[in-house]
Motif scaffolding. Structure first.
Motif, PDB file in Angstrom:
ATOM      1  N   ASN A  48       0.790  -1.182  -0.036  1.00 54.49           N
ATOM      2  CA  ASN A  48      -0.065  -0.057  -0.103  1.00 54.49           C
ATOM      3  C   ASN A  48       0.993   1.160   0.065  1.00 54.49           C
ATOM      4  O   ASN A  48       0.871   2.108   0.815  1.00 54.49           O
ATOM      5  CB  ASN A  48      -1.133   0.085   1.297  1.00 54.49           C
ATOM      6  CG  ASN A  48      -1.972   1.063   1.126  1.00 54.49           C
ATOM      7  OD1 ASN A  48      -2.151   1.729  -0.032  1.00 54.49           O
ATOM      8  ND2 ASN A  48      -2.407   1.761   2.352  1.00 54.49           N
ATOM      9  N   ALA A  49       1.548   1.193  -0.983  1.00 59.50           N
ATOM     10  CA  ALA A  49       2.668   2.370  -0.976  1.00 59.50           C
ATOM     11  C   ALA A  49       2.923   2.701  -2.525  1.00 59.50           C
ATOM     12  O   ALA A  49       2.340   2.194  -3.588  1.00 59.50           O
ATOM     13  CB  ALA A  49       3.949   1.925  -0.858  1.00 59.50           C
ATOM     14  N   THR A  50       3.104   4.088  -2.493  1.00 62.12           N
ATOM     15  CA  THR A  50       3.318   4.769  -4.049  1.00 62.12           C
ATOM     16  C   THR A  50       4.623   4.331  -4.483  1.00 62.12           C
ATOM     17  O   THR A  50       5.656   4.589  -3.659  1.00 62.12           O
ATOM     18  CB  THR A  50       3.138   6.302  -3.708  1.00 62.12           C
ATOM     19  OG1 THR A  50       2.114   6.688  -3.444  1.00 62.12           O
ATOM     20  CG2 THR A  50       3.335   6.925  -5.284  1.00 62.12           C
ATOM     21  N   ILE A  51       5.018   3.960  -5.418  1.00 63.08           N
ATOM     22  CA  ILE A  51       6.444   3.585  -5.928  1.00 63.08           C
ATOM     23  C   ILE A  51       6.657   4.206  -7.371  1.00 63.08           C
ATOM     24  O   ILE A  51       5.918   3.978  -8.213  1.00 63.08           O
ATOM     25  CB  ILE A  51       6.349   2.061  -6.270  1.00 63.08           C
ATOM     26  CG1 ILE A  51       6.116   1.428  -4.932  1.00 63.08           C
ATOM     27  CG2 ILE A  51       7.958   1.684  -6.570  1.00 63.08           C
ATOM     28  CD1 ILE A  51       6.447  -0.298  -4.807  1.00 63.08           C
ATOM     29  N   GLN A  52       7.547   5.300  -7.133  1.00 60.49           N
ATOM     30  CA  GLN A  52       7.881   6.256  -8.227  1.00 60.49           C
ATOM     31  C   GLN A  52       9.026   5.470  -8.793  1.00 60.49           C
ATOM     32  O   GLN A  52      10.163   5.737  -8.215  1.00 60.49           O
ATOM     33  CB  GLN A  52       8.025   7.591  -7.676  1.00 60.49           C
ATOM     34  CG  GLN A  52       8.106   8.713  -8.815  1.00 60.49           C
ATOM     35  CD  GLN A  52       8.391  10.004  -8.289  1.00 60.49           C
ATOM     36  OE1 GLN A  52       8.101  10.360  -7.030  1.00 60.49           O
ATOM     37  NE2 GLN A  52       8.433  10.942  -9.059  1.00 60.49           N
ATOM     38  N   SER A  53       9.126   4.851  -9.859  1.00 63.15           N
ATOM     39  CA  SER A  53      10.120   4.291 -10.575  1.00 63.15           C
ATOM     40  C   SER A  53      10.681   5.095 -11.751  1.00 63.15           C
ATOM     41  O   SER A  53      10.175   6.096 -12.099  1.00 63.15           O
ATOM     42  CB  SER A  53       9.647   2.850 -10.951  1.00 63.15           C
ATOM     43  OG  SER A  53       8.573   2.892 -12.020  1.00 63.15           O
ATOM     44  N   ASP A  54      11.926   4.422 -12.144  1.00 61.64           N
ATOM     45  CA  ASP A  54      12.820   5.297 -12.958  1.00 61.64           C
ATOM     46  C   ASP A  54      12.877   6.830 -12.846  1.00 61.64           C
ATOM     47  O   ASP A  54      12.662   7.814 -13.572  1.00 61.64           O
ATOM     48  CB  ASP A  54      11.949   4.973 -14.737  1.00 61.64           C
ATOM     49  CG  ASP A  54      11.905   3.582 -14.888  1.00 61.64           C
ATOM     50  OD1 ASP A  54      10.846   3.009 -15.047  1.00 61.64           O
ATOM     51  OD2 ASP A  54      13.034   3.071 -14.987  1.00 61.64           O
ATOM     52  N   SER A  55      13.022   7.103 -11.652  1.00 63.29           N
ATOM     53  CA  SER A  55      13.358   8.526 -11.154  1.00 63.29           C
ATOM     54  C   SER A  55      14.596   8.633 -10.491  1.00 63.29           C
ATOM     55  O   SER A  55      14.660   8.230  -9.444  1.00 63.29           O
ATOM     56  CB  SER A  55      11.830   8.808 -10.406  1.00 63.29           C
ATOM     57  OG  SER A  55      10.870   8.721 -11.133  1.00 63.29           O
ATOM     58  N   ILE A  56      15.025  10.005 -10.743  1.00 65.47           N
ATOM     59  CA  ILE A  56      16.196  10.257 -10.134  1.00 65.47           C
ATOM     60  C   ILE A  56      16.257  11.328  -9.071  1.00 65.47           C
ATOM     61  O   ILE A  56      15.616  12.364  -9.307  1.00 65.47           O
ATOM     62  CB  ILE A  56      17.089  10.696 -11.159  1.00 65.47           C
ATOM     63  CG1 ILE A  56      17.400   9.874 -12.281  1.00 65.47           C
ATOM     64  CG2 ILE A  56      18.666  11.101 -10.497  1.00 65.47           C
ATOM     65  CD1 ILE A  56      18.406   8.785 -12.034  1.00 65.47           C
ATOM     66  N   VAL A  57      16.749  11.261  -7.671  1.00 60.47           N
ATOM     67  CA  VAL A  57      16.365  12.112  -6.854  1.00 60.47           C
ATOM     68  C   VAL A  57      17.860  13.197  -7.130  1.00 60.47           C
ATOM     69  O   VAL A  57      18.683  12.493  -7.114  1.00 60.47           O
ATOM     70  CB  VAL A  57      16.341  11.778  -5.548  1.00 60.47           C
ATOM     71  CG1 VAL A  57      16.433  12.982  -4.472  1.00 60.47           C
ATOM     72  CG2 VAL A  57      15.314  10.735  -5.270  1.00 60.47           C
ATOM     73  N   THR A  58      17.471  14.362  -7.324  1.00 60.32           N
ATOM     74  CA  THR A  58      18.665  15.133  -7.730  1.00 60.32           C
ATOM     75  C   THR A  58      19.160  16.072  -6.486  1.00 60.32           C
ATOM     76  O   THR A  58      20.253  16.570  -6.390  1.00 60.32           O
ATOM     77  CB  THR A  58      18.260  16.004  -8.838  1.00 60.32           C
ATOM     78  OG1 THR A  58      17.127  16.744  -8.673  1.00 60.32           O
ATOM     79  CG2 THR A  58      18.195  15.277 -10.154  1.00 60.32           C
ATOM     80  N   ALA A  59      18.194  16.287  -5.566  1.00 63.22           N
ATOM     81  CA  ALA A  59      18.713  16.970  -4.346  1.00 63.22           C
ATOM     82  C   ALA A  59      17.821  16.760  -3.087  1.00 63.22           C
ATOM     83  O   ALA A  59      16.513  16.255  -3.325  1.00 63.22           O
ATOM     84  CB  ALA A  59      18.589  18.630  -4.663  1.00 63.22           C
ATOM     85  N   ILE A  60      18.155  16.753  -1.933  1.00 69.68           N
ATOM     86  CA  ILE A  60      17.481  16.838  -0.619  1.00 69.68           C
ATOM     87  C   ILE A  60      17.653  18.100  -0.080  1.00 69.68           C
ATOM     88  O   ILE A  60      18.472  18.673   0.033  1.00 69.68           O
ATOM     89  CB  ILE A  60      18.232  15.840   0.301  1.00 69.68           C
ATOM     90  CG1 ILE A  60      18.205  14.427  -0.268  1.00 69.68           C
ATOM     91  CG2 ILE A  60      17.166  15.904   1.453  1.00 69.68           C
ATOM     92  CD1 ILE A  60      18.865  13.577   0.474  1.00 69.68           C
TER      93      ILE A  60
END
Lengths: 56, 381
Positions: free
Chosen positions: B71-83
Motif C-alpha cells: 500500500n505504497a506509492t512507488i515512483q520508478s525510473d526517477s532520479i532524486v537530484t537533491a534533498i
C-alpha cells in the motif's frame, strides 16, 4: 518435500536437503524446525519465510 | 498526513517498507527508485546460473505488485537530484516531493579501478539486476570470462560461471582469495579448492591494460603476461552512495553517518543498507539490513528503537568449498588459531582474554558455524 524461501534475502530452505551444517537433517519438514530458527544468510525469522512452488 | 519517503527499492528500501507496514498501515509510504522498482533478491545473482535462473525469473515482484502489497506509492525510473533538509522535501526529476520522514536506502556502487587500454570501457560491473541482465547477454557466447577481484563477489561469480561450463580466470594482487575476510591459510585452502574445479588464478598481479584483440579482449597483467577473455567482469569492492547526502550537508564519512537510531545528522532523515555507516561500520551484507529494517520500522512507527547487531557471520556462496566468516573487529588485538581439517579449515581469532572475537570456517568445517557464532560477542551491543 517443499521449499521455503526467505522473503528478506531469498535464501531457500529445501526440506529434502535439510541444513546439515545447522543440525537439521535432510527431510526435516518446515513445521518441525524450531520457531526461533533464523535464516542463515540474513537472520530473518521463520515467520518471514514463504512456501514457494517447486518447478516441475 | 505527511508521507514517509524512502529513496531506494533494493533489499534495504523494500524490507524497511515491509517491516514498517507490519506495524503501521496508516502513514502514507512513498518509495522512489532510479530503476524499474522490481523486487528481487540480490544475493541470488551470483548463483543464478547454477540454479537455472534468468534475470526474468529472478524477479519476485513487479513495482505494481509491490505497490499493492505495501500500500505504497512507488515512483520508478526517477532520479532524486537533491534533498532540501530545511524545506523537508526532495527534488525528483524537477518535481518536489515533500516528506515527513526521509529514509536514504541508496546502496553502494562498484569501485572502478583505473584501467588503460582502448577496451577499458567494456569492463562489466554487476551490482543490480539491470547490470546482471547485461552480463548474462554478454556471456551467452563467451567461453572465457576473466574476473578482476578475488573477493566475495568475484569468487561467487567464478564458481557460478564454472558450473555453467565457462572457463574462468580470477585476477588479483593478494596471494589468496577473500584477503579482507580470511586469514591467509584459509584463503589458500579456498584457492586450491576452487582451482580443483577448474578456476584459473592469476594472483599477486593486477590488470593494467585492456585492449581489443581480434574477437576478444586482452588483459595485460602487471607481471608482463596477458589473459585473453570474451568477457571481463570487475568486482573490486563497493563504495557507499553518499553524494546526495553530502550535497545536502549531511554528515558523511565512508558512508552516510547515522546514530544508533539510524538517524543522520539531519532530524527526520534516516539511512540504512549499503550506503550507511554506524559507529564506523559499513557492512555491505544482508544480515545488517534485516536488523536495521526492524529497528527503524519500530522507530518510524512511534516506538524509538536502538539498533543492535549480534554477531553476523557472512556466508560465501561458493558451493565447491563454502565459507562462513565473521571477521574480528579492526580495533581488537588478538591472534588466529588455525586448524587444518580433512576438507576444510577452522580458524578462530581470540583476544588476550582468550575470548573468541572472530572466526573463519571453510569446507567441511562450516558445520561448526552455530557453535562458534554463539561464542562471539555482539557486533553492536
Amino acid at each position: 518435500m517443499k521449499k521455503w524461501q526467505c522473503s528478506v534475502c531469498g535464501f531457500i530452505y529445501d526440506e529434502a536437503a535439510g541444513l546439515p551444517e545447522e543440525g537439521i537433517a535432510p527431510g526435516t519438514r518446515w513445521e518441525d524446525i524450531p520457531d526461533d530458527w533464523e535464516c542463515p544468510d540474513c537472520g530473518a525469522a521463520k515467520a518471514d519465510f514463504e512456501m514457494i512452488e517447486v518447478p516441475a | 498526513m505527511k508521507s514517509i519517503v524512502i529513496i531506494g527499492t533494493g533489499l534495504a528500501g523494500y524490507n524497511l517498507a515491509k517491516e514498517f507496514r507490519k506495524l503501521n498501515t496508516e502513514i502514507p509510504l512513498h518509495l522512489i527508485t532510479s530503476d524499474d522498482g522490481r523486487f528481487y533478491y540480490k544475493p541470488m545473482l551470483s548463483s543464478a546460473l547454477t540454479n537455472g535462473k534468468t534475470p526474468g525469473t529472478l524477479v519476485t515482484a513487479s513495482a505494481e505488485q509491490m505497490s499493492e502489497q505495501l500500500n505504497a506509492t512507488i515512483q520508478s525510473d526517477s532520479i532524486v537530484t537533491a534533498i532540501n533538509i530545511d524545506a523537508q522535501h526532495v527534488i525528483v526529476d524537477g518535481d518536489i516531493v515533500s516528506y515527513g520522514k526521509l529514509i536514504l536506502a541508496l546502496g553502494a556502487a562498484p569501485i572502478h579501478l583505473p584501467m588503460y587500454g582502448d577496451a577499458a570501457s567494456e569492463i562489466l560491473f554487476v551490482n543490480n539486476l539491470n547490470d546482471y541482465s547485461r552480463f548474462r547477454r554478454a556471456i551467452v557466447k563467451a567461453m572465457h570470462v576473466a574476473i578482476i577481484g578475488p573477493g566475495l563477489i568475484g569468487c561467487e561469480f567464478a564458481n557460478d560461471l564454472i558450473n555453467a561450463g565457462k572457463h574462468v580466470t580470477v585476477i588479483g594482487p593478494d596471494a589468496a582469495p577473500l584477503g579482507r575476510l580470511l586469514p591467509s591459510e584459509a584463503g589458500a585452502v579456498l584457492r586450491d579448492a576452487l582451482a580443483g574445479i577448474g578456476i584459473e588464478w592469476r594472483l599477486g598481479v593486477v590488470a593494467d591494460e585492456m585492449i581489443f584483440n581480434n574477437n576478444c579482449y586482452r588483459l595485460r597483467l602487471s607481471d608482463g603476461t596477458y589473459i585473453d577473455a570474451d568477457v571481463v567482469l570487475s568486482a573490486v569492492g563497493l563504495r557507499p552512495n553518499i553524494q546526495l547526502a553530502k550535497q545536502a550537508g549531511l554528515k558523511i564519512n565512508r558512508g552516510i553517518v547515522v546514530d544508533r537510531m539510524l538517524e543522520t545528522s539531519a532530524t527526520g532523515v534516516y539511512a540504512l543498507g549499503d550506503c550507511m555507516e554506524v559507529e564506523g561500520l559499513v557492512l555491505p551484507f544482508v544480515m545488517p539490513i534485516m536488523h536495521c529494517a526492524r529497528a527503524l520500522a519500530k522507530t518510524l512507527a512511534g516506538n524509538p528503537t536502538k539498533l543492535h547487531y549480534p554477531a553476523m557471520p557472512v556466508v560465501v556462496k561458493t558451493p565447491a568449498h563454502p565459507v562462513i566468516v565473521s571477521p574480528p573487529p579492526v580495533n581488537v588485538a588478538g591472534h588466529w588459531q588455525i586448524t587444518r581439517l580433512n576438507g576444510g579449515v577452522r580458524a578462530e581469532f581470540r583476544d588476550g582474554n582468550n575470548q573468541l572475537q572472530g572466526f573463519a570456517l571453510t569446507g567441511s568445517a562450516t558445520a561448526d558455524q552455530q557453535m562458534l557464532t554463539k561464542e562471539l560477542p555482539p557486533l553492536l551491543p
